[in-house]
Write an enzyme that holds these catalytic residues in place. Structure first.
Site, short mmCIF file in Angstrom:
data_model
loop_
_atom_site.label_atom_id
_atom_site.label_comp_id
_atom_site.label_asym_id
_atom_site.label_seq_id
_atom_site.Cartn_x
_atom_site.Cartn_y
_atom_site.Cartn_z
CB VAL A 133 24.77 32.02 35.86
CG1 VAL A 133 24.82 31.85 37.39
CG2 VAL A 133 25.87 32.13 35.10
N GLY B 113 34.10 34.40 38.76
CA GLY B 113 33.39 33.09 38.90
C GLY B 113 33.25 32.32 40.15
CE LYS C 138 34.42 39.89 35.49
NZ LYS C 138 34.82 38.94 34.55
#
Length: 427
Positions: free
Chosen positions: A16, A134, A205
């Site tokens: 990333v 994402g 999450k």
């Protein structure tokens, strides 16, 4: 545009981080125009200076000294991952009043409140769009777009590894081990897949999404997680028989109890109907379904992993953060005013589907039904298939507390009945 340059420090230059650096170079002019100030990378902290790098990474900016990068920057991008050293480094940046952009869901799920408090105390900004799903802008949606609404439920497929594996078990008839091996071969799963297959990644999450949706501090420890290790190709076949699919879902829901409102949280394998918004989310794609009182049902979907996709979310925060540095303003602060109690896992109510293997003998089904009746659990449907001298029986229930299912499972196992799987039925 402000003449003052916003200095950017990057901590971590893996998949990333490399894409973030590349896009900042290729699209720097556009991003600067949107931020209202020139953007300049002043340092990139890595663990290995000799490692091969994409040509987009200016090697003259590389260093192993994270503190020097933080001290020189106005805006710090943390893409190292894990708890330490990111926690220490993010605290250093926030303590100095720096703007921080992170995609570190584990850090936020474990230490979010202390970081939010530190940011508020030091008038620093903390952004984390990339921490969940994402490229899917669900953090922004919950944190800002839906602030005027009341959210009742958030359901998501937020782990691409398990989603890919379950898809392979469903469409290709692969076993769990075969699906995992294929995911590892393609780079979808780590050599140690524990965080994914045991549901811990999705739970982190879920904690972040629940905190935002319900204005309540939720940590990783508050989210009970059941992974997919016990799921077999037979479970997938049973789901197909009922025109359904199995998905690993993260759920945060507002529920009514005798004492008022509470939150029911969990990550678990669930059976979803083919007609649902989650049924056809495949591969590395993620989806989050938000049920709000005024806006109705909203579905956020897109690539949940990948270097360039996650970099898109990081850069949205970089532009917002740089704009606030150049022109004033701040990121939204933590808002935990509701402080809803969190329901114990045993009190959570769902519809369940149990698959049990029993001897092919007269009266067996009646004995199973009696155990369910004894525990006050109503059976809504039964399906069975014979295999040599054993019968696989799939029993679906009406809505019931998890503790009742746990008691039934205990009683069945005590009588020698093997409980092959327990799945949640999502309406």
């Amino acid at each position: 545009m402000s003449k003052e340059v916003v200095k950017i420090g990057v901590l971590g230059c893996g998949t990333v981080g490399t894409q973030v650096v590349r896009l900042l170079g290729e699209r720097g002019r556009d991003l600067a125009a949107r931020a209202g100030a020139p953007l300049e990378i002043v340092g990139i902290c890595v663990s290995n200076l000799q490692a091969e790098r994409d040509e987009a990474v200016d090697r003259s900016l590389l260093t192993t000294d994270a503190n020097s990068v933080i001290d020189e920057a106005d805006l710090v991008i943390e893409l190292i991952g894990g708890i330490e050293p990111p926690r220490t480094l993010v605290r250093r940046a926030l303590s100095a009043g720096k703007t921080v952009v992170t995609g570190n869901k584990a850090l936020l799920a474990a230490h979010g409140p202390e970081l939010y408090e530190l940011a508020a105390e030091k008038c620093a900004n903390l952004y984390y769009e990339a921490a969940v799903a994402g490229a899917v802008p669900v953090v922004y949606g919950l944190r800002e777009s839906l602030l005027g609404d009341r959210i009742n439920k958030v359901t998501g497929i937020v782990n691409g590894t398990t989603n890919y594996m379950l898809e392979q078990m469903d469409t290709a008839g692969r076993s769990y081990d075969e699906a995992l091996a294929k995911a590892q071969e393609l780079g979808f799963a780590e050599a140690d897949p524990t965080a994914d297959v045991d549901g811990f990644d999705a739970a982190a999450k879920c904690a972040i999404l629940a905190s935002l949706a319900f204005h309540t501090r939720v940590s990783l420890q508050d989210v009970p997680a059941t992974g997919i290790r016990s799921i077999t190709e037979q479970d997938s076949a049973d789901a197909a028989f009922f025109d359904e699919k199995i998905k690993l879902v993260a759920v945060a829901e507002r529920v009514q109890t005798e004492d008022g409102e509470a939150l029911s949280l969990g990550v678990y394998p669930a059976v979803v109907p083919q007609s649902s918004a989650l049924a056809n989310i495949n591969g590395a794609f993620n989806a989050v379904v938000v049920e709000a009182e005024a806006a109705g049902t909203l579905v956020f979907t897109g690539q949940g992993a990948g270097g360039v996709q996650t970099a898109s979310a990081v850069l949205s925060d970089v532009v917002a953060g740089a704009s606030h540095i150049a022109h004033g303003g701040s990121a939204p602060r933590e808002n935990s005013y509701a402080n809803l109690p969190i329901l114990p896992a045993s009190e959570g109510c769902h519809r369940y589907r149990l698959r049990v293997n029993v001897p092919d003998e007269l009266g067996t089904l009646a004995e199973l039904a009696q155990i369910f009746a004894d525990e006050g659990v109503s059976i809504s449907a039964v399906h069975q298939s014979a295999n040599e001298d054993k019968v696989s029986v799939v029993l679906s229930t009406h809505k019931v507390a998890q503790k009742a299912i746990a008691k039934i499972r205990e009683r069945l196992e005590a009588t020698g009945v093997h409980v092959a799987s327990v799945l949640v039925l999502e309406a």
